[in-house]
Design a protein around this motif. Structure first.
Motif, PDB file in Angstrom:
ATOM      1  N   GLU A   1       0.813  -1.212   0.000  1.00  0.00           N
ATOM      2  CA  GLU A   1       0.000   0.000   0.000  1.00  0.00           C
ATOM      3  C   GLU A   1       0.850   1.266   0.000  1.00  0.00           C
ATOM      4  O   GLU A   1       0.398   2.318  -0.465  1.00  0.00           O
ATOM      5  CB  GLU A   1      -0.934  -0.005   1.213  1.00  0.00           C
ATOM      6  N   HIS A   2       2.064   1.187   0.505  1.00  0.00           N
ATOM      7  CA  HIS A   2       2.942   2.362   0.511  1.00  0.00           C
ATOM      8  C   HIS A   2       3.631   2.588  -0.832  1.00  0.00           C
ATOM      9  O   HIS A   2       4.172   3.669  -1.068  1.00  0.00           O
ATOM     10  CB  HIS A   2       4.003   2.226   1.612  1.00  0.00           C
ATOM     11  N   CYS A   3       3.642   1.588  -1.700  1.00  0.00           N
ATOM     12  CA  CYS A   3       4.321   1.740  -2.987  1.00  0.00           C
ATOM     13  C   CYS A   3       3.548   2.683  -3.905  1.00  0.00           C
ATOM     14  O   CYS A   3       2.315   2.653  -3.946  1.00  0.00           O
ATOM     15  CB  CYS A   3       4.481   0.373  -3.659  1.00  0.00           C
ATOM     16  N   ASP A   4       4.284   3.502  -4.633  1.00  0.00           N
ATOM     17  CA  ASP A   4       3.658   4.397  -5.614  1.00  0.00           C
ATOM     18  C   ASP A   4       3.249   3.627  -6.864  1.00  0.00           C
ATOM     19  O   ASP A   4       2.240   3.945  -7.486  1.00  0.00           O
ATOM     20  CB  ASP A   4       4.629   5.520  -5.993  1.00  0.00           C
ATOM     21  N   PHE A   5       4.051   2.630  -7.226  1.00  0.00           N
ATOM     22  CA  PHE A   5       3.788   1.836  -8.421  1.00  0.00           C
ATOM     23  C   PHE A   5       4.044   0.369  -8.100  1.00  0.00           C
ATOM     24  O   PHE A   5       4.968   0.044  -7.344  1.00  0.00           O
ATOM     25  CB  PHE A   5       4.703   2.253  -9.584  1.00  0.00           C
ATOM     26  N   LEU A   6       3.244  -0.505  -8.696  1.00  0.00           N
ATOM     27  CA  LEU A   6       3.510  -1.941  -8.656  1.00  0.00           C
ATOM     28  C   LEU A   6       3.888  -2.376 -10.061  1.00  0.00           C
ATOM     29  O   LEU A   6       3.233  -1.998 -11.038  1.00  0.00           O
ATOM     30  CB  LEU A   6       2.287  -2.717  -8.167  1.00  0.00           C
ATOM     31  N   VAL A   7       4.948  -3.160 -10.169  1.00  0.00           N
ATOM     32  CA  VAL A   7       5.455  -3.565 -11.476  1.00  0.00           C
ATOM     33  C   VAL A   7       5.738  -5.059 -11.474  1.00  0.00           C
ATOM     34  O   VAL A   7       5.963  -5.671 -10.432  1.00  0.00           O
ATOM     35  CB  VAL A   7       6.741  -2.797 -11.834  1.00  0.00           C
ATOM     36  N   HIS A   8       5.719  -5.639 -12.664  1.00  0.00           N
ATOM     37  CA  HIS A   8       6.067  -7.053 -12.784  1.00  0.00           C
ATOM     38  C   HIS A   8       7.219  -7.219 -13.759  1.00  0.00           C
ATOM     39  O   HIS A   8       7.500  -6.331 -14.572  1.00  0.00           O
ATOM     40  CB  HIS A   8       4.859  -7.876 -13.267  1.00  0.00           C
ATOM     41  N   LEU A   9       7.885  -8.362 -13.654  1.00  0.00           N
ATOM     42  CA  LEU A   9       8.908  -8.728 -14.621  1.00  0.00           C
ATOM     43  C   LEU A   9       8.265  -9.652 -15.653  1.00  0.00           C
ATOM     44  O   LEU A   9       7.699 -10.680 -15.278  1.00  0.00           O
ATOM     45  CB  LEU A   9      10.066  -9.460 -13.925  1.00  0.00           C
ATOM     46  N   PRO A  10       8.320  -9.312 -16.932  1.00  0.00           N
ATOM     47  CA  PRO A  10       7.713 -10.180 -17.951  1.00  0.00           C
ATOM     48  C   PRO A  10       8.334 -11.573 -17.917  1.00  0.00           C
ATOM     49  O   PRO A  10       9.558 -11.723 -17.895  1.00  0.00           O
ATOM     50  CB  PRO A  10       8.041  -9.456 -19.259  1.00  0.00           C
ATOM     51  N   MET A  11       7.497 -12.586 -17.890  1.00  0.00           N
ATOM     52  CA  MET A  11       7.950 -13.975 -17.835  1.00  0.00           C
ATOM     53  C   MET A  11       7.494 -14.691 -19.096  1.00  0.00           C
ATOM     54  O   MET A  11       6.293 -14.807 -19.356  1.00  0.00           O
ATOM     55  CB  MET A  11       7.377 -14.666 -16.601  1.00  0.00           C
ATOM     56  N   ALA A  12       8.443 -15.164 -19.889  1.00  0.00           N
ATOM     57  CA  ALA A  12       8.109 -15.776 -21.171  1.00  0.00           C
ATOM     58  C   ALA A  12       8.028 -17.301 -21.105  1.00  0.00           C
ATOM     59  O   ALA A  12       7.511 -17.935 -22.016  1.00  0.00           O
ATOM     60  CB  ALA A  12       9.137 -15.376 -22.224  1.00  0.00           C
ATOM     61  N   GLY A  13       8.526 -17.894 -20.022  1.00  0.00           N
ATOM     62  CA  GLY A  13       8.572 -19.348 -19.938  1.00  0.00           C
ATOM     63  C   GLY A  13       7.441 -19.931 -19.121  1.00  0.00           C
ATOM     64  O   GLY A  13       6.407 -19.282 -18.877  1.00  0.00           O
ATOM     65  N   ALA A  14       7.644 -21.159 -18.650  1.00  0.00           N
ATOM     66  CA  ALA A  14       6.602 -21.872 -17.906  1.00  0.00           C
ATOM     67  C   ALA A  14       6.548 -21.466 -16.443  1.00  0.00           C
ATOM     68  O   ALA A  14       5.494 -21.552 -15.815  1.00  0.00           O
ATOM     69  CB  ALA A  14       6.825 -23.384 -18.018  1.00  0.00           C
ATOM     70  N   VAL A  15       7.678 -21.024 -15.870  1.00  0.00           N
ATOM     71  CA  VAL A  15       7.679 -20.645 -14.457  1.00  0.00           C
ATOM     72  C   VAL A  15       7.005 -19.293 -14.293  1.00  0.00           C
ATOM     73  O   VAL A  15       7.031 -18.445 -15.190  1.00  0.00           O
ATOM     74  CB  VAL A  15       9.110 -20.603 -13.881  1.00  0.00           C
ATOM     75  N   SER A  16       6.410 -19.096 -13.119  1.00  0.00           N
ATOM     76  CA  SER A  16       5.635 -17.875 -12.895  1.00  0.00           C
ATOM     77  C   SER A  16       6.387 -16.810 -12.115  1.00  0.00           C
ATOM     78  O   SER A  16       5.929 -15.671 -12.019  1.00  0.00           O
ATOM     79  CB  SER A  16       4.339 -18.217 -12.140  1.00  0.00           C
ATOM     80  N   SER A  17       7.537 -17.154 -11.542  1.00  0.00           N
ATOM     81  CA  SER A  17       8.264 -16.169 -10.748  1.00  0.00           C
ATOM     82  C   SER A  17       9.735 -16.526 -10.701  1.00  0.00           C
ATOM     83  O   SER A  17      10.133 -17.654 -11.041  1.00  0.00           O
ATOM     84  CB  SER A  17       7.699 -16.101  -9.325  1.00  0.00           C
ATOM     85  N   LEU A  18      10.547 -15.557 -10.266  1.00  0.00           N
ATOM     86  CA  LEU A  18      11.982 -15.751 -10.110  1.00  0.00           C
ATOM     87  C   LEU A  18      12.347 -15.779  -8.637  1.00  0.00           C
ATOM     88  O   LEU A  18      11.646 -15.221  -7.792  1.00  0.00           O
ATOM     89  CB  LEU A  18      12.747 -14.598 -10.787  1.00  0.00           C
TER      90      LEU A  18
END
Length: 252
Positions: free
Chosen positions: A214-231
């Motif tokens: 809630e304190h963040c000004d922006f929420l961002v994601h890292l584009p994931m092109a493969g089968a895994v959903s996160s790093l």
């Protein structure tokens, strides 16, 4: 006696930045290679007591790959988060910078290997400060220092008693908060990270806590092109930091 610092890189960094905290340097008998010779020369130049001991003695002192060198401390930097700078010191440090600050906030990274890797990336990226919550986070242990390869001694660290208050303080000082969240709509690569910025990453499993988010000004994601959903959080930290480095390097 403080916790020991071990490994060539970590001990080198400690000798360079705070040799007075070292009570004695224990070195494995028979280690005569160039790296250890340079370490011994630095220790002798700083007046640090050197003890040659069998490898078994070092194995009993630490759990991990010590590389034949262990520094025993009398308190100071190896005491953990209680020795990290106060909040007022953090603000003074950031306000004295002559460039837009780049800050890394790690919200609850509990694995010491991940924390050490994050600190190593932070040092490589030239981060101006790393902020950790004092509770529910890995502290700066010998394992963290070993994995960080000296970065735990070079990166300005702050353990926040109240992380939400520190995040608010960053915003009051004109620093934008970018929180990494897999479900965020905007890509990290679409954001302008050339100004005062704090990159905020969450824990290994749960990610950002609600109040931190809630304190963040922006929420961002890292584009994931493969089968895994996160790093892994340490990998994601490196990606985020070096995107900021890339953008700042290309700024007119």
């Amino acid at each position: 006696m403080g916790e020991p610092v071990y490994g060539i890189h970590a001990v080198e960094a400690l000798l360079a930045r705070d040799p007075g905290s070292i009570v004695r340097l224990q070195v494995q008998r028979g280690r005569e290679d160039r790296r250890v010779a340079a370490l011994l020369a630095a220790a002798e130049g700083a007046g640090v007591a050197i003890h040659r001991v069998p490898r078994s003695a070092l194995d009993r002192l630490v759990q991990g790959r010590h590389q034949g060198v262990v520094a025993e401390l009398a308190g100071g930097p190896a005491e953990g988060d209680n020795a990290l700078p106060r909040e007022a010191d953090l603000w003074a440090h950031l306000e004295a910078l002559d460039h837009p600050p780049l800050v890394l906030v790690l919200d609850g990274v509990t694995d010491p290997h991940n924390l050490g890797a994050c600190l190593r990336s932070a040092d490589a990226a030239g981060v101006d400060a790393v902020i950790l919550p004092k509770d529910k986070s890995a502290s700066v242990t010998p394992v963290v220092r070993k994995v960080a390869c000296g970065a735990a001694e070079t990166v300005p660290l702050h353990a926040a008693t109240n992380l939400a208050r520190v995040l608010k303080g960053l915003k009051e000082r004109g620093i934008w908060l970018y929180g990494a969240a897999g479900e965020a709509e905007n890509s990290l690569y679409a954001e302008d990270l050339t100004g005062p910025a704090a990159l905020v990453l969450g824990s290994e499993g749960a990610g950002l806590r609600r109040l931190t988010r809630e304190h963040c000004d922006f929420l961002v994601h890292l584009p994931m092109a493969g089968a895994v959903s996160s790093l892994n959080v340490s990998v994601a930290t490196g990606v985020c930091l070096f995107e900021a480095v890339r953008q700042r390097a290309s700024r007119p």
